[in-house]
Design an enzyme around this catalytic site. Sequence first.
Site, mmCIF file in Angstrom:
data_model
loop_
_atom_site.group_PDB
_atom_site.id
_atom_site.type_symbol
_atom_site.label_atom_id
_atom_site.label_comp_id
_atom_site.label_asym_id
_atom_site.label_seq_id
_atom_site.Cartn_x
_atom_site.Cartn_y
_atom_site.Cartn_z
ATOM 1 N N ASP A 11 0.809 -1.220 0.000
ATOM 2 C CA ASP A 11 0.000 0.000 0.000
ATOM 3 C C ASP A 11 0.843 1.271 0.000
ATOM 4 O OD1 ASP A 11 -2.252 -1.728 0.295
ATOM 5 O OD2 ASP A 11 -1.805 -1.834 2.429
ATOM 6 N N LYS A 17 2.509 1.807 -5.199
ATOM 7 C CA LYS A 17 3.358 1.297 -6.292
ATOM 8 C C LYS A 17 2.676 1.481 -7.653
ATOM 9 C CE LYS A 17 3.485 -2.713 -4.192
ATOM 10 N NZ LYS A 17 3.046 -2.368 -2.846
ATOM 11 N N GLY A 18 1.335 1.371 -7.652
ATOM 12 C CA GLY A 18 0.584 1.433 -8.906
ATOM 13 C C GLY A 18 0.826 2.739 -9.649
ATOM 14 N N ASN A 63 -4.652 -10.512 -3.867
ATOM 15 C CA ASN A 63 -4.457 -9.853 -2.566
ATOM 16 C C ASN A 63 -3.979 -8.422 -2.776
ATOM 17 O OD1 ASN A 63 -2.066 -10.902 -3.598
ATOM 18 N ND2 ASN A 63 -1.241 -11.591 -1.651
ATOM 19 N N GLY A 111 -3.923 -4.657 -4.708
ATOM 20 C CA GLY A 111 -4.912 -3.755 -5.299
ATOM 21 C C GLY A 111 -4.218 -2.507 -5.803
ATOM 22 N N HIS A 112 -4.265 -2.280 -7.105
ATOM 23 C CA HIS A 112 -3.647 -1.091 -7.678
ATOM 24 C C HIS A 112 -4.736 -0.232 -8.317
ATOM 25 C CE1 HIS A 112 0.471 -3.299 -8.138
ATOM 26 N NE2 HIS A 112 0.161 -2.995 -6.904
ATOM 27 N N GLN A 166 2.630 -6.420 -3.117
ATOM 28 C CA GLN A 166 3.068 -6.610 -1.726
ATOM 29 C C GLN A 166 4.399 -5.870 -1.506
ATOM 30 O OE1 GLN A 166 1.965 -9.795 -3.408
ATOM 31 N NE2 GLN A 166 0.046 -8.881 -2.859
ATOM 32 N N THR A 172 -7.510 -1.437 -0.362
ATOM 33 C CA THR A 172 -8.155 -1.451 -1.686
ATOM 34 C C THR A 172 -8.856 -2.791 -1.906
ATOM 35 O OG1 THR A 172 -6.135 -0.332 -2.384
ATOM 36 C CG2 THR A 172 -7.677 -0.887 -4.120
ATOM 37 N N LEU A 221 3.687 12.876 0.537
ATOM 38 C CA LEU A 221 4.425 13.908 1.277
ATOM 39 C C LEU A 221 3.486 15.066 1.612
ATOM 40 C CD1 LEU A 221 7.296 14.461 2.249
ATOM 41 C CD2 LEU A 221 7.778 15.590 0.079
#
Length: 435
Positions: free
Chosen positions: A16, A19-20, A41, A43-44, A229, A318, A351
Amino acid sequence: MMDKCVTVIVGTKWGDEGKGKIAAREAKDANLVIRATGGANAGHTVIYKGMKLALHLVPGGIVYPQTTCIIGPGTVVDPDVLCSEIAMLENCGIPDVKSRLKISGRTHVILPYHKDLDELHEKMKEHPVGTTKRGIGPCYSDKDNRIGIRMYDLLLPKAELKKKIVEATKLHNQAFQENGMEECIVDANNLTNHCQSVGLKLKPCITDIAPIIADNIQNSKKIVVEGAQAFRLDLDHGDYPMVTSSNPVTAGTLCGAALPPQALKTVIGIDKAYNSRVGNGPFPTELPASIDSNGNVMEYTKPLEGDIIRELGHEYGTTTKRPRRCGWMDAVILRSAKYTCGIDYLCINHLDTLGEIGNRIGYVKICVGYSYQGNIIDFYPDDIELTHEIPEPIYKTLNGGWTIDSSCKTYDDLPELAKKFVKIVEETSNIPVKY
Ligand code: IMP
């Protein structure tokens, strides 16, 4: 010599991290985008023409028409979820989904009994992992036991496929019987029919991916591995047993994507300016929050610090919608991630959110070391299970917060305090922050 054309996106904490978003950015000029580990498992979220697409299996790069997307042999795929995702992408007007999506025939298939087993295993444990209940662990363990059903199997003649399903489910059915879960006992005939019908739908995508990969490497085409992950959830290098059942570290993703290590060019580590974890397991910088032992948010009048971060960061899973545990940035874990995952650059998401958190709480903190077993250490310790001690964070505190608006595009545009935060992360982790 082999051309270096592979970029790997890797999560540095417990998933989480966002990364997507970076995977989608890197995929813009890529030829090949590959999912290498895990399954639904993950979610993007990807934005396509103003539509928010929640993807669990198909690489986010599918939104760019020049890409070929691969679901690699290291993943475990729920064919029903995949069929719905393909239909959703086609309905959103994404072109040529079925001809651009390639599923390795070696990929293992998650079937309903894997999800039932996930439920059962969690129920039987004194300390459950808090899995996503998507059948991930049971499917990987069938793979290890060499009784797994693979994508190629879905295309077999009925009798052959049924034989495999009967063999795969013998012991599982016994477990269902013994644990009062008779309704989960597998009817091999029904399941074979179901597998054949989804196999037929996915047939145009199921293939041998090796020639596609060889062609891309030979022609120095950009390949992006979309990590799922993260480092601390890695089966071998994370907080075992509170981990997932695959190897999301860089080396694991190369293996799961069928890529040679010599082709690796860049590893981008993704983190958030604060940290979060969903599921159980150690989280040294976790802040108190109004979440009960089942992971549900309790009613509160005055939010605790963890609640403030969760609310400002919209920290809900997600995939499972579970509220995430939240805490301060842990830059010590980043230092460990640098070497285990070979991270070249860091991307720090949220940020802006951390600035808001600072404005609300009055300060922000960064963990720059640990006090552990009477010593000051700067690496994540390996023996937490043995000592039953969670390392005590040593923080640097920045007073106040900041505001970042859409006019801020570069490091130089950042408020001074945010720059200071980034510098401390770089110095502690020994990784340059690029994004
Ligand atoms: P599993 O992968 O469903 O077996 O879950 C094992 C652990 O990994 C649990 O703590 C999950 O919450 C966590 N996990 C698995 N996938 C993700 C993910 O994509 N994001 C965050 N946590 C995850």
